[in-house]
Design a protein around this motif. Structure first.
Motif, PDB file in Angstrom:
ATOM      1  N   ALA A 178       0.817  -1.217   0.000  1.00 17.92           N
ATOM      2  CA  ALA A 178       0.000   0.000   0.000  1.00 17.92           C
ATOM      3  C   ALA A 178       0.851   1.267   0.000  1.00 17.92           C
ATOM      4  O   ALA A 178       0.342   2.358  -0.290  1.00 17.92           O
ATOM      5  CB  ALA A 178      -0.932   0.001   1.209  1.00 17.92           C
ATOM      6  N   LEU A 179       2.150   1.136   0.304  1.00 17.03           N
ATOM      7  CA  LEU A 179       3.037   2.293   0.216  1.00 17.03           C
ATOM      8  C   LEU A 179       3.072   2.772  -1.232  1.00 17.03           C
ATOM      9  O   LEU A 179       3.177   1.964  -2.161  1.00 17.03           O
ATOM     10  CB  LEU A 179       4.445   1.918   0.690  1.00 17.03           C
ATOM     11  CG  LEU A 179       4.569   1.524   2.172  1.00 17.03           C
ATOM     12  CD1 LEU A 179       5.956   0.963   2.461  1.00 17.03           C
ATOM     13  CD2 LEU A 179       4.280   2.731   3.065  1.00 17.03           C
ATOM     14  N   ASP A 180       3.008   4.073  -1.438  1.00 17.91           N
ATOM     15  CA  ASP A 180       2.807   4.613  -2.783  1.00 17.91           C
ATOM     16  C   ASP A 180       3.866   4.180  -3.789  1.00 17.91           C
ATOM     17  O   ASP A 180       3.582   4.013  -4.975  1.00 17.91           O
ATOM     18  CB  ASP A 180       2.727   6.147  -2.734  1.00 17.91           C
ATOM     19  CG  ASP A 180       3.945   6.779  -2.063  1.00 17.91           C
ATOM     20  OD1 ASP A 180       4.804   6.035  -1.558  1.00 17.91           O
ATOM     21  OD2 ASP A 180       4.024   8.021  -2.053  1.00 17.91           O
ATOM     22  N   PHE A 181       5.098   3.956  -3.346  1.00 19.41           N
ATOM     23  CA  PHE A 181       6.188   3.632  -4.262  1.00 19.41           C
ATOM     24  C   PHE A 181       6.396   2.131  -4.443  1.00 19.41           C
ATOM     25  O   PHE A 181       7.085   1.696  -5.372  1.00 19.41           O
ATOM     26  CB  PHE A 181       7.504   4.229  -3.732  1.00 19.41           C
ATOM     27  CG  PHE A 181       7.888   3.692  -2.377  1.00 19.41           C
ATOM     28  CD1 PHE A 181       8.598   2.505  -2.251  1.00 19.41           C
ATOM     29  CD2 PHE A 181       7.515   4.362  -1.224  1.00 19.41           C
ATOM     30  CE1 PHE A 181       8.940   2.005  -1.005  1.00 19.41           C
ATOM     31  CE2 PHE A 181       7.853   3.871   0.034  1.00 19.41           C
ATOM     32  CZ  PHE A 181       8.563   2.686   0.139  1.00 19.41           C
ATOM     33  N   ALA A 182       5.831   1.311  -3.549  1.00 17.20           N
ATOM     34  CA  ALA A 182       6.199  -0.104  -3.430  1.00 17.20           C
ATOM     35  C   ALA A 182       6.073  -0.918  -4.720  1.00 17.20           C
ATOM     36  O   ALA A 182       7.008  -1.644  -5.085  1.00 17.20           O
ATOM     37  CB  ALA A 182       5.407  -0.758  -2.306  1.00 17.20           C
ATOM     38  N   PRO A 183       4.951  -0.858  -5.452  1.00 14.38           N
ATOM     39  CA  PRO A 183       4.822  -1.726  -6.632  1.00 14.38           C
ATOM     40  C   PRO A 183       5.879  -1.492  -7.707  1.00 14.38           C
ATOM     41  O   PRO A 183       6.146  -2.379  -8.509  1.00 14.38           O
ATOM     42  CB  PRO A 183       3.419  -1.392  -7.156  1.00 14.38           C
ATOM     43  CG  PRO A 183       2.681  -0.884  -5.963  1.00 14.38           C
ATOM     44  CD  PRO A 183       3.706  -0.117  -5.185  1.00 14.38           C
ATOM     45  N   LYS A 184       6.490  -0.301  -7.723  1.00 11.78           N
ATOM     46  CA  LYS A 184       7.489   0.009  -8.749  1.00 11.78           C
ATOM     47  C   LYS A 184       8.908   0.026  -8.193  1.00 11.78           C
ATOM     48  O   LYS A 184       9.839   0.415  -8.900  1.00 11.78           O
ATOM     49  CB  LYS A 184       7.183   1.372  -9.381  1.00 11.78           C
ATOM     50  CG  LYS A 184       5.878   1.420 -10.160  1.00 11.78           C
ATOM     51  CD  LYS A 184       5.700   2.766 -10.839  1.00 11.78           C
ATOM     52  CE  LYS A 184       4.420   2.793 -11.678  1.00 11.78           C
ATOM     53  NZ  LYS A 184       4.249   4.096 -12.370  1.00 11.78           N
ATOM     54  N   SER A 185       9.085  -0.403  -6.961  1.00  9.51           N
ATOM     55  CA  SER A 185      10.366  -0.223  -6.288  1.00  9.51           C
ATOM     56  C   SER A 185      11.185  -1.507  -6.183  1.00  9.51           C
ATOM     57  O   SER A 185      10.678  -2.550  -5.766  1.00  9.51           O
ATOM     58  CB  SER A 185      10.137   0.332  -4.880  1.00  9.51           C
ATOM     59  OG  SER A 185      11.348   0.394  -4.164  1.00  9.51           O
ATOM     60  N   THR A 186      12.463  -1.404  -6.528  1.00 12.31           N
ATOM     61  CA  THR A 186      13.378  -2.518  -6.310  1.00 12.31           C
ATOM     62  C   THR A 186      13.526  -2.796  -4.820  1.00 12.31           C
ATOM     63  O   THR A 186      13.822  -3.926  -4.424  1.00 12.31           O
ATOM     64  CB  THR A 186      14.753  -2.209  -6.923  1.00 12.31           C
ATOM     65  OG1 THR A 186      14.606  -2.071  -8.340  1.00 12.31           O
ATOM     66  CG2 THR A 186      15.747  -3.326  -6.645  1.00 12.31           C
ATOM     67  N   ALA A 187      13.299  -1.787  -3.988  1.00 13.07           N
ATOM     68  CA  ALA A 187      13.357  -2.000  -2.541  1.00 13.07           C
ATOM     69  C   ALA A 187      12.294  -3.008  -2.106  1.00 13.07           C
ATOM     70  O   ALA A 187      12.526  -3.826  -1.209  1.00 13.07           O
ATOM     71  CB  ALA A 187      13.162  -0.678  -1.799  1.00 13.07           C
ATOM     72  N   MET A 188      11.126  -2.981  -2.749  1.00 14.80           N
ATOM     73  CA  MET A 188      10.077  -3.949  -2.428  1.00 14.80           C
ATOM     74  C   MET A 188      10.469  -5.332  -2.929  1.00 14.80           C
ATOM     75  O   MET A 188      10.215  -6.342  -2.266  1.00 14.80           O
ATOM     76  CB  MET A 188       8.750  -3.508  -3.053  1.00 14.80           C
ATOM     77  CG  MET A 188       7.560  -4.333  -2.580  1.00 14.80           C
ATOM     78  SD  MET A 188       7.261  -4.148  -0.804  1.00 14.80           S
ATOM     79  CE  MET A 188       6.306  -5.624  -0.463  1.00 14.80           C
ATOM     80  N   VAL A 189      11.102  -5.383  -4.098  1.00  9.09           N
ATOM     81  CA  VAL A 189      11.595  -6.660  -4.621  1.00  9.09           C
ATOM     82  C   VAL A 189      12.638  -7.237  -3.664  1.00  9.09           C
ATOM     83  O   VAL A 189      12.619  -8.425  -3.335  1.00  9.09           O
ATOM     84  CB  VAL A 189      12.201  -6.473  -6.028  1.00  9.09           C
ATOM     85  CG1 VAL A 189      12.781  -7.786  -6.542  1.00  9.09           C
ATOM     86  CG2 VAL A 189      11.150  -5.948  -6.992  1.00  9.09           C
ATOM     87  N   TYR A 190      13.555  -6.389  -3.213  1.00 10.60           N
ATOM     88  CA  TYR A 190      14.585  -6.800  -2.253  1.00 10.60           C
ATOM     89  C   TYR A 190      13.945  -7.323  -0.967  1.00 10.60           C
ATOM     90  O   TYR A 190      14.387  -8.333  -0.404  1.00 10.60           O
ATOM     91  CB  TYR A 190      15.493  -5.610  -1.955  1.00 10.60           C
ATOM     92  CG  TYR A 190      16.461  -5.823  -0.814  1.00 10.60           C
ATOM     93  CD1 TYR A 190      17.649  -6.522  -1.009  1.00 10.60           C
ATOM     94  CD2 TYR A 190      16.187  -5.317   0.457  1.00 10.60           C
ATOM     95  CE1 TYR A 190      18.538  -6.717   0.041  1.00 10.60           C
ATOM     96  CE2 TYR A 190      17.073  -5.507   1.505  1.00 10.60           C
ATOM     97  CZ  TYR A 190      18.244  -6.207   1.292  1.00 10.60           C
ATOM     98  OH  TYR A 190      19.121  -6.402   2.334  1.00 10.60           O
TER      99      TYR A 190
END
Length: 373
Positions: A178-190
């Motif tokens: 739900a964090l605004d950047f998460a779906p497009k972020s490599t940090a979420m992938v990590y």
């Protein structure tokens, strides 16, 4: 059947297929108070391992230059530094990206290197937002408690903590996505790769489908895609991969040597406490299936031959105890069979097809009874 098995994996790969970007210079400028003169070992995470480099530190300052094609983790390890030895702090990590913007590090040895302040990396900043989320911090706390209990003999408390942890996973993922950047972020992938490796392959597929289709390629995304591909190969009903192992006397065995027999593969290691907990259940299987077209094969994943040989001779099991001394390395049996952790029990039918994976306790003999023909 085959289309069903591979369909989801192909969809995932197609969504994220892309070409590698051109490498750009990665510059890390650091100020580490109390470090003095010396060196850091710099480990850059790659698809299969790490690239290792060094950077000189003068009066606490350093500038590290490298070239990266995609976001990845850099680990800076202190080398023979008296101040770090005194304060018991030896490393800091950061997520770097394919950008020309300098990354700046400020740290103090007395305040622990792992608490370094890192600026200039978008993916690092996004990871810090994820890491500071209360639900994620609580999940990691429960995970630590669960893992600590796994090293004790308090199986009741361990199961309770496992249940608590399992119930938190979905709400945690929902809040992080739900964090605004998460779906497009490599940090979420990590985050998915490094902190949610326990997800089943179906759960992992669902999580990856929540990422943006044009998300940047990274080693973490590739590893998770590879896991999906390999676990689909090891799905129920599939033919198990051939293997070549040897016993403590050097006699070699192949899967084809057991043709016509049902097989219980027991992936274990001399140092594994919970593997020892499974032994009474495996002994019960041996007693019930003795004299039938059935084999038990314990596959030791020790890194050193002398360790598993010593354990085999100590335990003196009446079934075959084998190893390729490859541990989890690529090309070894554990890699081919996608053994994520141990104990791992895999049951094969007489045709070498996978019946089940990761049974525990009395469930193992029940599955064998139901499928032995």
């Amino acid at each position: 059947m085959k289309n069903c098995i591979y369909g989801a994996a192909i969809f995932i790969a197609a969504c994220f297929s892309c070409t590698s970007p051109k490498a750009k210079e990665c510059v890390v400028e650091g100020e580490v108070k109390g470090y003095g003169d010396g060196f850091f070992c710099v480990m850059t995470e790659t698809l299969d391992d790490y690239d290792v480099d060094t950077v000189e530190v003068k009066n606490g300052y350093f500038t590290y230059r490298s070239s990266i094609e995609y976001p990845t983790q850099l680990t800076f390890l202190a080398i023979d530094n008296a101040a770090c030895d005194k304060w018991g702090t030896y490393s800091f990590r950061l997520l770097a990206e394919n950008a020309n913007t300098p990354i700046r590090v400020k740290a103090e040895v007395e305040k622990k290197l792992e608490n370094a302040e890192i600026t200039g990396s978008r993916v690092q900043a996004e990871w810090e937002r994820i890491n500071s989320a209360e639900v994620f911090r609580h999940l990691k706390k429960i995970q630590w408690q669960r893992d600590s209990l796994s090293r004790t003999e308090d199986s009741v408390a361990y199961k309770i903590k496992c249940t608590e942890f399992d119930g938190m996973v979905k709400p945690c993922l929902d809040q992080l996505f739900a964090l605004d950047f998460a779906p497009k972020s490599t940090a979420m992938v990590y985050t998915l790769h490094s902190y949610f490796s326990f997800l089943s392959v179906d759960e992992l597929e669902n999580a990856l489908q929540r990422l943006a289709p044009d998300i940047e390629w990274s080693v973490y995304l590739e590893r998770m895609q590879e896991r999906i591909r390999r676990e689909r190969v090891m799905a129920g009903g599939q033919i198990a991969p051939e293997f070549t192992l040897e016993d403590v006397n050097g006699q070699k065995y192949r899967l084809s040597d057991f043709k016509g027999k049902m097989i219980l593969l027991d992936f274990t290691a001399s140092w594994c406490h919970w593997c020892k907990v499974e032994i009474p259940y495996i002994e019960a299987v041996y007693k019930e299936m003795q004299g039938k077209d059935f084999e038990i094969v314990s596959v030791y994943l020790d890194k050193k031959r002398e360790d598993w040989v010593k354990d085999v001779r100590k335990e003196n099991h009446p079934w075959k105890c084998l190893s390729d001394v490859m541990s989890w390395k690529k090309g070894g049996m554990a890699y081919d069979y996608y053994v994520g952790g141990i104990p791992c029990l895999i049951i094969l039918d007489r045709d070498g097809r996978i019946v089940s994976k990761n049974t525990r306790g009395e469930e193992t003999i029940q599955v064998i009874r139901e499928n032995y023909k």
